[in-house]
Design a protein around this motif. Structure first.
Motif, mmCIF file in Angstrom:
data_model
loop_
_atom_site.group_PDB
_atom_site.id
_atom_site.type_symbol
_atom_site.label_atom_id
_atom_site.label_comp_id
_atom_site.label_asym_id
_atom_site.label_seq_id
_atom_site.Cartn_x
_atom_site.Cartn_y
_atom_site.Cartn_z
ATOM 1 N N GLY A 269 0.881 -1.081 0.018
ATOM 2 C CA GLY A 269 0.093 0.073 -0.016
ATOM 3 C C GLY A 269 0.720 1.309 0.008
ATOM 4 N N ARG A 442 -16.465 -9.392 0.796
ATOM 5 C CA ARG A 442 -16.918 -8.090 0.433
ATOM 6 C C ARG A 442 -18.387 -8.072 0.186
ATOM 7 N NH1 ARG A 442 -12.120 -7.930 -3.030
ATOM 8 N NH2 ARG A 442 -13.636 -8.379 -4.817
ATOM 9 N N TYR A 448 -13.908 -3.954 6.689
ATOM 10 C CA TYR A 448 -12.805 -3.703 6.146
ATOM 11 C C TYR A 448 -13.420 -3.629 4.695
ATOM 12 C CZ TYR A 448 -7.961 -3.609 4.685
ATOM 13 O OH TYR A 448 -6.768 -3.127 4.305
ATOM 14 N N LYS A 449 -13.499 -2.355 4.240
ATOM 15 C CA LYS A 449 -14.044 -2.182 2.899
ATOM 16 C C LYS A 449 -12.812 -2.130 1.886
ATOM 17 C CE LYS A 449 -18.244 -1.807 4.113
ATOM 18 N NZ LYS A 449 -19.196 -2.747 4.104
ATOM 19 N N GLU A 450 -11.605 -1.719 2.447
ATOM 20 C CA GLU A 450 -10.357 -1.745 1.662
ATOM 21 C C GLU A 450 -9.712 -2.847 1.188
ATOM 22 O OE1 GLU A 450 -7.922 1.127 3.352
ATOM 23 O OE2 GLU A 450 -9.352 2.874 3.397
ATOM 24 N N LEU A 451 -10.512 -3.952 1.521
ATOM 25 C CA LEU A 451 -9.779 -5.452 1.424
ATOM 26 C C LEU A 451 -9.434 -5.602 -0.096
ATOM 27 C CD1 LEU A 451 -9.027 -8.125 2.604
ATOM 28 C CD2 LEU A 451 -11.390 -8.889 2.117
ATOM 29 N N ASP A 452 -8.388 -5.655 -0.384
ATOM 30 C CA ASP A 452 -7.942 -5.919 -1.967
ATOM 31 C C ASP A 452 -6.841 -7.106 -2.091
ATOM 32 O OD1 ASP A 452 -7.170 -5.710 -4.488
ATOM 33 O OD2 ASP A 452 -6.875 -3.557 -4.468
ATOM 34 N N ARG A 456 -2.498 -5.960 -2.626
ATOM 35 C CA ARG A 456 -1.818 -5.913 -1.395
ATOM 36 C C ARG A 456 -1.540 -7.204 -0.733
ATOM 37 N NH1 ARG A 456 -4.970 -0.746 -0.048
ATOM 38 N NH2 ARG A 456 -6.243 -1.981 1.112
ATOM 39 N N ASP A 459 -3.247 -7.559 2.570
ATOM 40 C CA ASP A 459 -4.671 -7.996 2.766
ATOM 41 C C ASP A 459 -4.503 -9.554 2.325
ATOM 42 O OD1 ASP A 459 -5.312 -5.635 3.146
ATOM 43 O OD2 ASP A 459 -6.034 -5.010 1.179
ATOM 44 N N ARG A 492 0.709 2.829 9.096
ATOM 45 C CA ARG A 492 -0.610 3.171 9.638
ATOM 46 C C ARG A 492 -0.670 2.266 11.013
ATOM 47 N NH1 ARG A 492 -4.722 1.962 4.729
ATOM 48 N NH2 ARG A 492 -3.523 3.554 3.125
#
Length: 822
Positions: A269, A442, A448-452, A456, A459, A492
């Protein structure tokens, strides 16, 4: 007659010979040995000068025992360990006693000087044969351009995982709307959602058969809980499992290996430098060397760069010091551990290399040259993965199912030898299960909406952790479960999330038996995408493809049995009787030539000689029907569940744009004469289409291909029973709870139908399948490595060692002589 003058020499005259006697009328022979007549070559059974051991070099003094002698490498003369110990003994007598004892132990146990190497897509498992467990290191390299180097163009294609996500997004945007019968536009259902609904219908039918009651509105309850869930910050001092990210600077090396490469913040990220971006390279893919990403970056030097990365990973794993918790350096990121072997001592070690069942001869040759010549090992022994797994499980025969990260391989082993026609590879594995599980999370409104998962690595680690903790194929475990996971991103704070799951934990692994939800875009082999695969005639002539392309992979009977549904339906009995036998034979033998004339697949459907009736009873009838149909170019898939694909068939493949062979097929000459016309038959890429079938279908086709056509009915029954009763599942995804029970239940359906049609038995007395767990609760990922660690201790392995001097003298011929499968 005048008299001779006195003093002259007297002239002697010989008396005439008497007439020959009766015994001398015929001339005598010089010998009584009868001249042997010419030897009939058809009855030749001698092995004189047919093996490398009978040559002059092979009759020289035998090599020293493995682990005691040293083979010179690159012209440098290295000293023997005995001499080193003697020099140490002059300084300290006590040390001499200890080291001489260790040398004696090494001579008595050659496993202490034998390395077992098992490479895979994600990890490299390497260790001494005397170790209890191998060292597992990530099989990956991270590179960036040197300072001041000109910028390189971006890759032409993304990684398979990225391509999957791109394809999914394109489908969602393209099929968002459709017109109904009245001409009004309405929102079209997502194709992935349709496939998930089919899986849920299958799950409901399974639960009804098992008399299980689902939770009322379980999906709604899980989605409602996930919508209200919020993240919780975790202080740094409370995060005991924090990630040690790799810290880099402009002066640091431009190449990172293993765990340090994966812990780069750039892959989780953090923004990368536009001038010097990092890039990950996985040298292995689907059990073979992968040259495609290296071609995109290095061009003509791709093969050299690929082998250089393989050597760098091996040398780091071998020479890095062993794990020492007291000497950890947290400033530079995660530490690198190895076997602690000095690079100068590699000449005293031997190597056992485990390769894939569907191997590429070019890859094996280059890896052997890398280990013996470049790295300087003393000897090498190459074994296939399925044989290693059966040896580790203590079995001599069985069916090995390896579910890896990016592919699944199925092979039958009989008495320690791989049945070549039973090999089949599938283009999906554990990564596809993880990706599908992330999509289900999803869809369940995960907090956790940013799960990619695809872009990444952090993730990906989250999904893999949840996968190992939650996924199961046991329907009795279905219920509402609350689990937590931590999100650790570079720069983060650590966040703790909670997610509630219901049927997602079962739907994700059901992908193995219903691969219709898999996106196969980007999974095709590099050689097939280039159109440069070798045809059957080129394989029979011994030609090989380029390194890492997989162009020389064989087409087996198990693959052909898996694509029989793509051919037109067999005609009725009357039409089959009316079809002349030569036409059916020409249809089968002429497929390769017809496919090349049409510019079609490099792997056409054609049976090898003597295998016409193997597992394909109506194969010739279908090919004859296709010929009589006047050039039909394809047929829809009649059974989507058995084929594992949805929608129309992808039977036709793009034309071969590179590497097109103009060599005529030896079987194409059978159709000659004024009445012979070219046959326009469906050309199918057998390897690619067979890679999409469900797991149980692939296992059954592999077992069915293990039966030889010349076997009696009783022998066929014994072979099928021996294979189906000894099924071994290895690989990381093989740890799924309930996998063995589901595979057994699905295989029993195939076995019952076969027993009824071939053996004439009913369902109650038919053969049943049995999946054998690893012995002593061993990790299925280490079963193949443990098998070769045991093999290194046996005396019989001495005949399989390929010495460095034999490789220098004979090359590939010596390797074929020492291997049982080449």
């Amino acid at each position: 007659m005048p008299r001779a003058p006195p003093g002259a020499p007297r002239r002697l005259v010989m008396k005439p010979a008497p007439p020959p006697g009766p015994s001398r009328e015929l001339p005598l022979q010089y010998t009584s040995f009868a001249v042997p007549p010419p030897v009939n070559a058809k009855n030749m059974a001698s092995t004189y000068l047919k093996t490398e051991a009978q040559t002059w070099l092979g009759r020289q003094a035998p090599a020293p025992p493995l682990g005691q002698g040293v083979v010179p490498s690159r012209g440098r003369k290295r000293k023997r360990p005995e001499a080193t110990n003697a020099r140490v003994a002059e300084d300290d007598e006590e040390e001499e006693g200890d080291e001489s004892g260790s040398e004696t132990d090494a001579a008595a146990n050659p496993a202490q000087r034998t390395l077992v190497i098992h490479p895979s897509t994600s990890f490299l498992r390497i260790g001494l044969a005397s170790d209890l467990y191998p060292l597992t290191v990530p099989n990956v390299v991270a590179r960036r351009d040197r300072e001041g180097a000109p910028p390189r163009p971006a890759r032409a294609s993304a990684s398979p995982e990225e391509e999957d996500g791109v394809e999914e997004a394109e489908v969602e945007e393209e099929d968002a709307e459709e017109e109904d019968a009245d001409g009004k536009r309405k929102k079209k259902k997502d194709p992935l959602t349709v496939k998930i609904d089919v899986l849920r219908a299958d799950l409901r039918s399974i639960m009804r058969a098992m008399k299980l009651r689902p939770v009322t509105n379980g999906r709604g309850l899980a989605a409602a809980y996930n919508e209200t869930s919020r993240a919780e910050k975790v202080p740094e001092h409370n995060d005991v499992m924090g990630v040690e990210w790799t810290k880099t600077a402009a002066s640091d090396p431009d190449v990172l290996l293993g765990e340090r490469a994966l812990r780069l913040p750039a892959f989780s990220g953090e923004a990368q430098s536009a001038s010097r971006p990092w890039e990950l390279f996985y040298p292995f893919r689907q059990g073979r060397l992968d040259i495609e990403p290296y071609v995109a970056r290095y061009g003509s030097a791709a093969a050299q760069a690929l082998l250089s990365d393989v050597r760098a990973i091996l040398m780091r794993a071998i020479t890095a010091p062993r794990e020492d918790l007291e000497a950890r350096d947290d400033a530079a990121g995660p530490p690198d551990y190895g076997l602690g072997i000095d690079a100068k001592e590699l000449g005293t070690y031997s190597v056992i290399l485990i390769v894939s069942d569907l191997y590429s001869a070019t890859d094996i040759q280059d890896l052997t040259d890398l280990l013996l010549v470049d790295m300087g090992f003393q000897a090498i022994c190459i074994q296939q993965e399925s044989v290693s797994a059966t040896f580790g499980a203590g079995l001599s025969s069985g069916c090995v199912v390896r579910i890896g990260r990016d592919h699944t391989a199925v092979t039958c082993v009989d008495e320690g030898l791989v049945l070549a026609e039973s090999r089949i590879g599938l283009a999906y594995g554990g990564d596809d299960v993880s990706l599908f599980f992330a999509q289900l999370l999803r869809a369940a409104n995960c907090a956790y909406k940013e799960l990619d998962f695809s872009r990444r690595l952090a993730d990906r680690w989250i999904v893999e952790d949840l996968k190992h903790r939650l996924l199961t194929l046991d329907a009795t475990q279905l219920g509402l479960v609350i689990s937590d996971f931590h999100v650790r991103l570079p720069g983060r704070p650590t966040l703790k999330y909670q997610v509630r799951t219901y049927d997602e934990v079962i739907l994700a692994p059901m992908l193995l038996f219903s691969p219709r939800v898999v996106s196969f875009k980007g999974k095709r082999s590099y050689a097939a995408r280039l159109g440069g695969g070798l045809n059957q005639a080129e394989r029979e002539d011994g030609e090989r493809g380029a390194l890492g392309t997989g162009a020389d992979l064989p087409v087996t009977a198990a693959m052909q049995g898996s694509v029989s549904h793509l051919l037109p339906a067999a005609p009725d009995a009357a039409a089959a009787d009316a079809t002349p036998a030569p036409a059916a034979q020409a249809a089968t033998n002429g497929t390769a030539a017809a496919g090349r004339e049409a510019g079609a697949s490099p792997h056409p459907v054609s049976l090898p000689p003597g295998m016409e009736q193997l597992a394909l009873p109506d194969f010739h009838a279908r090919m004859a029907a296709a010929s009589a149909a006047g050039g039909s170019t394809g047929s829809p898939i009649k059974n989507e569940i058995s084929s594992g694909t949805a929608g129309p068939s992808r039977a036709l493949t793009p034309a071969r744009t590179a590497g097109e062979s103009t060599r005529p097929s030896p079987s194409a000459g059978g159709a000659r004469g004024p009445s012979a016309t070219p046959l326009a038959l469906p050309s199918i890429d057998v390897q690619w289409e067979a890679a999409k079938v469900p797991l149980d279908v692939a296992v059954w086709n592999s077992i069915r291909a293990a039966v030889q056509p010349q076997m009696t009915t009783s022998a066929q029954e014994e072979r099928v029973k021996r294979m189906s009763n000894n099924i071994i599942c290895i690989g990381g995804t093989a740890q799924l709870p309930g996998l063995g029970s589901v595979l057994e239940a699905r295989l029993n359906v195939h076995l019952a139908a076969w027993s009824q049609s071939v053996l004439g038995k009913d369902a109650e007395s038919s053969i049943s399948a049995s999946v054998i767990p690893p012995p002593r609760d061993m990790d299925p990922r280490l079963l193949a490595w443990k098998g070769m660690a045991v093999l290194a201790r046996l005396e019989s392995v001495g005949e399989m060692w390929l010495q460095r001097r034999d490789w220098d003298a004979f090359g590939w011929r010596a390797l074929r002589e020492k291997s049982l499968f080449l």
